[in-house]
Design an enzyme around this catalytic site. Structure first.
Site, PDB file in Angstrom:
ATOM      1  N   CYS A  14       6.256   0.943  10.368  1.00  0.00           N
ATOM      2  CA  CYS A  14       7.437   1.156  11.142  1.00  0.00           C
ATOM      3  C   CYS A  14       7.383   2.640  11.451  1.00  0.00           C
ATOM      4  CB  CYS A  14       8.891   0.864  10.139  1.00  0.00           C
ATOM      5  SG  CYS A  14       9.094   2.197   8.985  1.00  0.00           S
ATOM      6  N   GLU A  44       4.384   1.947   2.699  1.00  0.00           N
ATOM      7  CA  GLU A  44       3.665   3.094   3.001  1.00  0.00           C
ATOM      8  C   GLU A  44       4.298   4.057   2.542  1.00  0.00           C
ATOM      9  OE1 GLU A  44       4.750   0.839   4.797  1.00  0.00           O
ATOM     10  OE2 GLU A  44       3.653   0.525   6.566  1.00  0.00           O
TER      11      GLU A  44
END
Ligand code: THU
Length: 129
Positions: A86, A55
């Site tokens: 996360c 990401e």
């Protein structure tokens, strides 16, 4: 671009993941305000803390190309469970807005969509500074 097309780009990105330590290959594809899509994959390091997630890789590539608005991001890993960002990535993405829609995709292609705002309640932001 449809959700499915964005997901296909995330799956393609996962094929470039460098994950010799975890063997957990993640791909991300983020659709930006301009309409452009940028891909990212996780890139691990022998010094584990140097690892970058898919990401953040996608976001930093987009920012380097002048993007500041993020509409949707698809995150994929070939696992039984939905691949979710996360905590560090949630905070990183929050810097650019909490309205981004996060498509969490599992190995069979099924996905769940959650606004980042719901994935990071009580987010710390520049408003506090
Ligand atoms: N990872 C990501 O790239 N994105 C996530 O959303 C979860 C975790 C990576 C980091 C590391 O390379 C591997 O997955 C295992 O944690």
């Amino acid at each position: 671009m449809t959700d499915r097309e964005l997901i296909e780009m995330a799956i393609a990105a996962s094929e470039n993941a460098y994950a010799p330590y975890s063997n957990y290959k993640v791909g991300a594809a983020v659709e930006c305000g301009s309409g452009e899509v940028y891909k990212g994959c996780n890139v691990e390091n022998a010094a584990f803390g140097g690892t970058i997630c898919a990401e953040r890789n996608a976001y930093t590539t987009a920012v380097a190309n002048g993007e500041r608005k993020f509409n949707r991001i698809a995150v994929y890993a070939n696992g039984e469970d939905y691949c979710v960002p996360c905590g560090q990535c949630r905070q990183f993405m929050a810097e650019f807005g909490l309205d981004t829609l996060v498509l969490c995709v599992r190995g069979d292609g099924e996905y769940e969509a959650h606004p980042l705002r719901e994935m990071l309640p009580f987010a710390f932001s520049k408003e506090y500074l």
